[in-house]
Enzyme design. Structure first.
Site, PDB file in Angstrom:
ATOM      1  N   ASP A  89      26.910  74.864   8.281  1.00 20.52           N
ATOM      2  CA  ASP A  89      27.738  73.767   8.784  1.00 20.52           C
ATOM      3  C   ASP A  89      28.922  73.624   7.838  1.00 20.52           C
ATOM      4  OD1 ASP A  89      25.352  73.513  10.254  1.00 20.52           O
ATOM      5  OD2 ASP A  89      25.534  71.333  10.379  1.00 20.52           O
ATOM      6  N   LYS A 151      31.149  70.014  15.644  1.00 19.85           N
ATOM      7  CA  LYS A 151      30.299  68.929  15.150  1.00 19.85           C
ATOM      8  C   LYS A 151      31.147  67.725  14.795  1.00 19.85           C
ATOM      9  CE  LYS A 151      27.185  68.111  11.208  1.00 19.85           C
ATOM     10  NZ  LYS A 151      26.495  68.768  10.060  1.00 19.85           N
ATOM     11  N   LYS A 180      27.403  69.425  18.318  1.00 17.19           N
ATOM     12  CA  LYS A 180      26.420  68.752  17.457  1.00 17.19           C
ATOM     13  C   LYS A 180      26.902  67.352  17.107  1.00 17.19           C
ATOM     14  CE  LYS A 180      24.011  69.002  13.014  1.00 17.19           C
ATOM     15  NZ  LYS A 180      23.640  69.845  11.848  1.00 17.19           N
TER      16      LYS A 180
END
Length: 234
Positions: A89, A151, A180
């Site tokens: 991430d 995300k 996400k």
């Protein structure tokens, strides 16, 4: 629908001890979530703790502000993959996105994608600092650079995932790019609402409360308030 396999159990707070990391990995494996997301220095520890359980090890690059040099992000990613990370991430360069330096943002993401050697890369936009137009640009650049997810947040900014942002991000990227939600996903109801809007993965520290609430509902019990009272998600 397997809710547990939509959750990345978060262990990113700076004060966590090695015992906290081991305990968090035990929760992740017992609950059979998608992954445990740990600090870079904890990847080896987490990899050993979840070995053979089917739970992935995720970690972060350029976290939490996204302003480290591209070469450092790429080098960090390569080392994390070598240590055993399954997913990365990364935080895009927020200031460069706000400056409309799209070439820099694209190349920064692309360098991490290349360094990840085929592993899943999720690009954190940190939406609290962006306009809707900038969110759209960030999502498009992430897709063009080869990322697998976009995300919402790190959980370390003033705001986290919102319904409007999930809807916007889902509408912006192609169907093969996933979304996400992270930051403020503290209850089952929040998770389900954001899932309906298009999110397929969720960063959370309230994992046990969310899944306990789900189990209770499946038994026909009245939805509880445990998840809503849990500590913050990242």
């Amino acid at each position: 629908m397997n809710i547990a396999k939509m959750i990345d159990h978060s262990l990113l707070r700076p004060e966590l001890t090695t015992d906290d990391i081991r305990h968090g990995c035990e929760i992740a494996t017992r609950r059979q979530v998608a992954s445990v997301c740990v600090r870079p220095s904890d990847v080896g520890l987490a990899k050993a703790a979840v070995a053979g359980t089917g739970v992935l090890v995720g970690t972060v690059a350029g976290f939490p502000h996204g302003d480290t040099c591209t070469t450092i992000k790429a080098a960090e990613t390569r080392e994390l993959i070598e240590t055993g990370a399954d997913e990365i991430d990364m935080v895009l360069h927020i200031g460069r996105l706000r400056s409309d330096d799209t070439a820099y943002v694209h190349d920064d993401i692309a360098a991490v994608v290349a360094a990840a050697q085929g592993r899943v890369v999720k690009v954190i936009l940190e939406n609290a600092y962006l306009t809707d137009e900038q969110k759209v640009t960030g999502c498009r650049l992430a897709e063009q650079a080869g990322a697998h997810f976009v995300k919402t947040s790190t959980g370390f900014a003033p705001g986290g995932a919102t319904l409007a942002d999930i809807q916007l991000m889902r509408a912006t990227v192609s169907a093969h790019i996933e979304v996400k939600a992270a930051g403020g996903v503290r209850s089952l109801d929040t998770l389900l609402t954001l899932h309906q809007a298009g999110a397929t993965r969720f960063g959370a520290t309230a994992t046990e409360a969310i899944l306990d609430d789900l189990a209770g509902r499946e038994r026909g019990e009245r939805p509880g308030a445990a998840a809503a009272a849990s500590e913050d998600a990242y």
